[in-house]
Design an enzyme around this catalytic site. Sequence first.
Site, PDB file in Angstrom:
ATOM      1  CG  LEU A 124      -1.949 -28.975 -28.675  1.00  0.00           C
ATOM      2  CD1 LEU A 124      -1.661 -28.215 -29.966  1.00  0.00           C
ATOM      3  CD2 LEU A 124      -3.384 -28.715 -28.196  1.00  0.00           C
ATOM      4  N   PRO A 127       6.996 -29.246 -24.121  1.00  0.00           N
ATOM      5  CG  PRO A 127       9.111 -30.255 -24.059  1.00  0.00           C
ATOM      6  CD  PRO A 127       7.979 -29.938 -24.984  1.00  0.00           C
ATOM      7  N   GLY A 240     -13.201 -33.943 -27.284  1.00  0.00           N
ATOM      8  CA  GLY A 240     -12.359 -34.589 -26.287  1.00  0.00           C
ATOM      9  C   GLY A 240     -12.733 -34.189 -24.875  1.00  0.00           C
ATOM     10  NE  ARG A 241     -10.984 -28.290 -23.923  1.00  0.00           N
ATOM     11  CZ  ARG A 241     -10.606 -27.195 -24.575  1.00  0.00           C
ATOM     12  NH1 ARG A 241     -11.512 -26.483 -25.250  1.00  0.00           N
ATOM     13  NH2 ARG A 241      -9.344 -26.815 -24.563  1.00  0.00           N
ATOM     14  CD  GLU A 362      -8.602 -34.365 -24.086  1.00  0.00           C
ATOM     15  OE1 GLU A 362      -8.059 -33.557 -24.858  1.00  0.00           O
ATOM     16  OE2 GLU A 362      -8.853 -35.533 -24.410  1.00  0.00           O
ATOM     17  CG  ASN A 365     -11.099 -28.587 -14.733  1.00  0.00           C
ATOM     18  OD1 ASN A 365     -11.027 -29.032 -15.887  1.00  0.00           O
ATOM     19  ND2 ASN A 365     -11.658 -29.272 -13.758  1.00  0.00           N
ATOM     20  CD  GLU A 366      -6.805 -24.418 -12.824  1.00  0.00           C
ATOM     21  OE1 GLU A 366      -7.049 -24.771 -11.646  1.00  0.00           O
ATOM     22  OE2 GLU A 366      -6.458 -25.227 -13.710  1.00  0.00           O
TER      23      GLU A 366
END
Length: 381
Positions: A124, A127, A240-241, A362, A365-366
Site C-alpha cells: 500500500l 514514497p 492487521g491492527r 498499519e 498511532n496519530e
Amino acid sequence: MQFALNEDQIAVRDMARAFAAEKIAPHALEWDETKHFPVDVMREAAGLGMGGIYIRDDVGGSAMTRFDAALIFEALATGCPTTSAFISIHNMASWMIDAYGNDTQRHTWLPKLCTMELIASYCLTEPGAGSDAAALRTRAVRDGDHYVLNGQKQFISGAGSTDLLVAMVRTGGEGPGGVSTLVIDGNTPGVSFGNNERKMGWNAQPTRAVMFENARVPVANRLGEEGIGFKIAMAGLDGGRLNIAACSLGGAQAALDKALAYMKDRKAFGKRLDEFQALQFKIADMATELEAARTFLWRAAAALDRKDPDASMLCAMAKRFGTDVGFEVANQALQLHGGYGYLSEYGVEKIVRDLRVHQILEGTNEIMRLIVSRKLIEGAR
C-alpha cells in the site's frame, strides 16, 4: 464479551506458545543479527494452521476467528515479534484474496498461501503516500486483458523474498475511489526491488521498495471491481491492527518475563531486586497495563468477528493502546535490567527495537486517533 478462554482457545494459544518457545525463541537473536528471513520455520507454523488462520477451509484455511488470531500472534511474538508480525502480514494479504477474490482466484492462490508454499506481501505505502494512503500514485493503465503498471511502493515487508504482491494501484481518478487491488506475481517482468533497508528493528524480515516499470498484470488478477481497492485495503488493516497490537503484547510479555527472572537473580545493596518495593510497584504497573491492553484487544477482536458497526474504531483504539503499552512495558523491562538490558545477549533491547515500529505501521498511532475522533464526532451530530 468473554473474560476467560474456553478449552479450544487455550489449546490454540498454548500450541502457538510452545511453537514459539521451541522453534522461534532460540534463534531470534541470531536471525536479528544476520538479517535472516526464517521462511522454513514459518512454513512449519503454517503446517500447524497458522498460514491461513482466518481463511475459509475449502481452500485449506483454518477458518478460525480474529479472536483466535489475536491469541496466536501474541503467543508467537513471545518468541520473536518480527517473525510473528510477518506471519500476520501474510495472513492479512491472504485474507484479502479470500474475502474479495472470485472462486478461481481463491482456488488458484490460497491453497499454497495457507501452507506458505507461496508467501504474500501487502503493498500500500508509497514514497509520497504513507498516512495519506488515498494519495497513492502507482498507476495501472488498462491495455486489453492486462494492466500496465508504473510506480513505486515503499517499506514493503518481505518484498524481494515473497511470491505474491497484493498491491493497491490507481486505475481511475484521484482519491480513494480510483484505487483497485491487484495480485501480482513477484517474478513479473518489469517488477524490481530495492535494497534491503537498514532498520532499527524488524531485521528478521526484509523491507524493500517495489518498483513497477511497464509491468503487465492480467486483469484477471484484480480483486473485485475497479475502484474498491481502498475499501479492500482498509478492511485488511482492521485485522492487521489487531494482529500488530497482539504482537506488541507478546513481545512486551516476554520482556516482562525476562525482567522478573533477572530481578530474582540480581542483587543490589544486599537484597534481591525483587525485594525493593519501588521495583515491585513498577512490575505491578507493567503487568496491569499489559492486562488492560490485552482485555481491550480481545474486545476489539470480538467486535470484528461480530462485524460490529464500531469495529473499525475499536480496532484503531486497540492498536493505538496496545502498541503504546507494549513499547513502554518493553522499555521499562530494559530499564529494570540496568546496563545489562543494553546488551544484545539478554534479548530485551531487541524487543524494544522491534516494538518501536508497531507504533508507526498499519497506520501510525496519530492516524488511529484521527479514526477514533472522526467516528466520535460523526456520532455526536
